[in-house]
Design a protein around this motif. Sequence first.
Motif, PDB file in Angstrom:
ATOM      1  N   ARG A 181      -9.306  20.344 -22.218  1.00  0.00           N
ATOM      2  CA  ARG A 181     -10.314  19.622 -23.002  1.00  0.00           C
ATOM      3  C   ARG A 181      -9.633  19.104 -24.267  1.00  0.00           C
ATOM      4  N   GLN A 203      -9.902  16.291 -26.105  1.00  0.00           N
ATOM      5  CA  GLN A 203     -10.655  15.750 -27.243  1.00  0.00           C
ATOM      6  C   GLN A 203     -11.360  16.854 -28.030  1.00  0.00           C
ATOM      7  N   LEU A 204     -11.887  17.850 -27.324  1.00  0.00           N
ATOM      8  CA  LEU A 204     -12.509  18.983 -28.009  1.00  0.00           C
ATOM      9  C   LEU A 204     -11.456  19.708 -28.852  1.00  0.00           C
ATOM     10  N   ASN A 219     -10.830  17.751 -31.975  1.00  0.00           N
ATOM     11  CA  ASN A 219     -11.953  17.967 -32.899  1.00  0.00           C
ATOM     12  C   ASN A 219     -11.785  19.312 -33.623  1.00  0.00           C
ATOM     13  N   LEU A 220     -11.431  20.342 -32.875  1.00  0.00           N
ATOM     14  CA  LEU A 220     -11.280  21.675 -33.481  1.00  0.00           C
ATOM     15  C   LEU A 220     -10.072  21.713 -34.423  1.00  0.00           C
ATOM     16  N   SER A 251     -16.627  17.386 -36.662  1.00  0.00           N
ATOM     17  CA  SER A 251     -15.555  18.290 -37.101  1.00  0.00           C
ATOM     18  C   SER A 251     -16.010  19.119 -38.298  1.00  0.00           C
ATOM     19  N   ARG A 289     -17.612  12.183 -25.547  1.00  0.00           N
ATOM     20  CA  ARG A 289     -16.449  12.998 -25.155  1.00  0.00           C
ATOM     21  C   ARG A 289     -15.246  12.659 -26.022  1.00  0.00           C
ATOM     22  N   GLY A 297     -14.863  14.481 -29.151  1.00  0.00           N
ATOM     23  CA  GLY A 297     -14.557  15.903 -29.078  1.00  0.00           C
ATOM     24  C   GLY A 297     -15.775  16.793 -29.133  1.00  0.00           C
TER      25      GLY A 297
END
Lengths: 137, 744
Positions: free
Chosen positions: A65, A67-68, A71-72, B248, B289, B292
Amino acid sequence: MTGLDPDTDYPLGTRRPDLISTPSGMSLDDLNLEQLRAGVIAGEDVRATAETLRMQADIAEAVNRHQLAENLRRAAELTRVPDDVILAVYTALRPGRSNAAALEEWAQTLEETYDAPAVAAFVREALEVSIARGLIK
Amino acid sequence: MTAKTRAAERLARALRLESLISPDPSLGLVAMKSPNDPTPSLVIDDGIVIELDSKASNDFDLIDRFVVAHGLDLEIAQTAMPLADEELARMLVDVNVSRDELVRLSRGLTPAKLTAVMSTLDPVEMMFAMKKLRARKRPRNQAHVTNRKENPALLAADAAEAAARGFAEIETTVGVSRYAPLNAISILVGSQTGRPGVLTQCAVEERRSLQLGIQGLTTYAETLSVYGTDACFVDGDDTPWSKAFLASAYASRGVKIRFTSGSGSEALMGYSEGKSMLYLESRCLSLIRAAGSQGAQNGGVSTVALPLALPGGTKSILAENLIAAWLDLEVASGNDAIASHSSIRKTAKLMGQFLPGTDFVTSGYSVMPKYDNMFGGGNFDSDDLDEWTTIQRDWQVDGGIQPLSEEDALKIRRKAARAIQGVFEEFGFPQVSDEEVEAAVTAYSSRDIPDRDRAADVEAADTVFSKRVSGVDVARALDRSGFSDVAEAVLAMQRLRVSADYLQTSAVVGEDGEVESAINHPNDYSGPGSGHRLTGDRWDRLQALPHVQTSTAAAGVENTDGQFRFDVVGEARVRHDVAEVVVAIGPAFLGSLRHTIGGLGHRQVIEAIVEGVRSGGAEARLVQVRRTSDVGFIAHDAAVLSGADIGIGIQSKGTAVIHRADLEPLDNLELFGMAPVLTLDSYRAIGSNAAAYAMLGQPSPVPTEIDNFARVKHIVRTTLMHAVETGAVANDAPPIEIELLPSS
C-alpha cells in the motif's frame, strides 16, 4: 525499512509493544489506571511518535500500500509540526488563498524549521499545480 | 372500478413522492455511461504520462494531475491497461483470480478504464466481486447517534446501545456547532460503556474536527469530501493537495480517516462537465487512493436520491462501492441517507451491499428515530432494527448488527447515562439531572427528555477547547465518578492513538480489544467454504432474536398431565332417525390444548356450538374422534354417528367443518378454515346451520371474515398446534361419547 513483518509484528500495540512509546517515553503499559490516578499521564503526551508512524508506513509498504505508506510518512513528519502551523498550512493550500511566495515560504519553514522534507515537497508540488491551474492569489 | 380510481390509488403510494427522470447527459444526469465520458487511455513517454483517458497532459486538471503524480503504477499499467474490459470483468468474478492479483492490476488502471469494466457487469456479478474484493474479512457497521436537543445523557445512552448492538464505529454531529465537544465526549463515554474499542467521530467543520482528534476525544474522521471535477473541488474550497495534506495531519494526531465522495454531488453542484456519475466517482476514488487514504465512504451518501432518479442508479451505486474495494480501499458503503420513500425500494437497494458484505454495510445506521437524526433523517433507523436483524437471520448474512434484549439495552443505557452524568459533574459542566438520566434510559426520542439550559451547555463546550480537555481527562473523570471500567476503556482508546495500528486499511477494534484490519484479518474469500461465513457462535448469536420463541411456547401447550377436561360416557354409538347434530372434537381438544388459535376457550366454543344446535331445533351430542387429526375426517366420523347424518368436526386450533354422512370425507357442507377470525357468535351460527341441515332445511352459509394476513400471522402456531393434535392421535381408538365437566 525497519524490517518489520506484517504477519508477525502487526498490530504493533499487541504484538510489538516493546517498539511503542509516547513522545515522552511512556510505554503502552504505563498508560494504565494507576498511572492515571497518580496524575503522570498528560493528555498531550498520548499520541503516536514519528517513529511509530514510520513503522506503520513500513508495514503499509510491506503489504503493497504505497500511497498509504507515503501518507503515513508525511504524517510522521507532521508530528513535529505544531497544531496552529498545521492549520495555517492547510488554509494556505486551499484554492486562491496564497500567492506563490507564501506557499514557497511554508515549504521552506516545513523543511528547515520542522525537518519535514516530504511535506515540503508536497507543498511545492501543490504550488506548481496551483500556478498551472490558476489557483494562486 | 374506474381508471381514475386505479390511478389515484397508485399515486397515493409513497414511491410517487419521488421524481424519476430520463437521463440528461448535458447536466451530468446519467448514472453509468455518458456520451461525454472519455475513452480509457494511458500514454507514457519516457516514464512521463502524456495522455490520460484521452486527455493530453497540457489539459490535465487538478484531479488528473494528482492521480498521475501519486495514483498510478506505470509499470503495472503497461500490462493492465491493454487488458480488454471484458477480460478484467471476468477476472473480477473468477474465484481463481485472487484479490491480491486484482488489487495489483488496479494500481495500473485509469479512472475511465475502471468505469468501463463496471459497465460490463450485471448486479449479481458486481455483488460477487464485492464479496471477493472487500478488504476486511468480516463486514461491520457504523451507527449514527444524534438528537435534536443535543442531550448528553441521551447521546451517551444511544451510543452505548449502538456499541452493545455491535456497531464498530459511531458517528455524531451537531445542530449547533459549538456543541461539538460535548457531543464528542458523550458518545465517547457512551460507546466505551457499551463495548470497549468502538471508534467514534464527530462530523463538524475540519478545524474543529481535527481539534477534537488532537485532544483524543474522537478516534476517526470521514469528513474529507472530494469531488470528481475541478470546479466542484474549488467550490468546496479545497484542492486534492489540501485534502491529502489534511489526511496526513489527521494521521499525525493518531486519527483514522476515510475520504467521502458520492454519485450525484457534481451534478447537484452544477459542475458535472456532462460526465456520468460513475466516471466522476471513479476519478474521486482514484484520487482518494492516490492521497493515501485507507478508505472511502461512498455509495451515493447524502446525494443518493439523485442517482436513484435515473435508470441504473442503484446498480451504479454498487459499482462505485466495487471500484473502491478494487482500489484496495476500506468501503463504508452509504445506505445512510434516506434513499427513497418506499421501504421496498430502499431495501432492494440495500441488498447490493448487505448480501456481499462491505467493510461498513451502512456508513451510518440511525440508532435513534428519524426525528432525532441530525444527518438528515437516516435511511434505516431504530424502528427498523428488528427488521434488519430478522433479514440477517433470513439470509444467514452478517450485516454487522447484533440482537439485544430490551433488558440488556436498558441496563447499558442507564449505565452510560450515569457515566456521562458523572463526567459532567467532575468537569463542572451544567448538571445532568437524575430525571434526565432516567428519561434517557427509556426515551423513544428527545421529545421525551427534559430541556437543558443550552446557553450554559455551549459555554461549557467552549471550555473543552480553551482548557484542552483531553481523552485522558475524560478517563480520569470517569474513574473519579466510580466508572473505572469505562475509564479503562477510554484509556485503551488513548493507547490505540499511541500505537496507531488503526491507521492501517479497514481497521476496527475487535471484541478482544485487538485492532482488526485488512492486514491481520484480510478478506480471504476464494470460493465456497472460504472467507467470512456466518456459522458457529456468530450465527447462533445473530439468529437468537429476543422475540424468538421455542416451538413449545409458541404451540401454546397448556397442560402436559394428559388429563382431559371432560368425562367419558362410553364408546359412541351410531344412531338413526334422530334430529341431532354430533359435535366431534379433535384428539387434543380440552386435553393438552385448551384454547383455539384465536384465543377462545375450548369449553366456551363447545357451549356456543351446542347452543346454536339447540336454537336450530336439534339435539347436540358430544363425541371425541381420536383416530385422526384431520378436520374433514373428524367431521365425517361425526356425521356417520349422527341420527340425522349431520356432524360438526372441530380441531383444537378451532378449524371447523359441517359434514354429511353421504359425502366423501374430504368434501363437506361448510368449511370454516379461518379459525383465527372465528368468534363465539360464529360457532353459534355454525351450530344452528348444522341443526338446519339436520332438520332438512336450506340454511345460508355462515358468513365469515377474510383476513389475507391470517396465514402469515398464524402459520407457525397452526403448524405447532396441529403437531400437538396429531401427536395425540390414537390410530385404532373408536370415537367416544363425552360430557363436559361442570365449569370450575
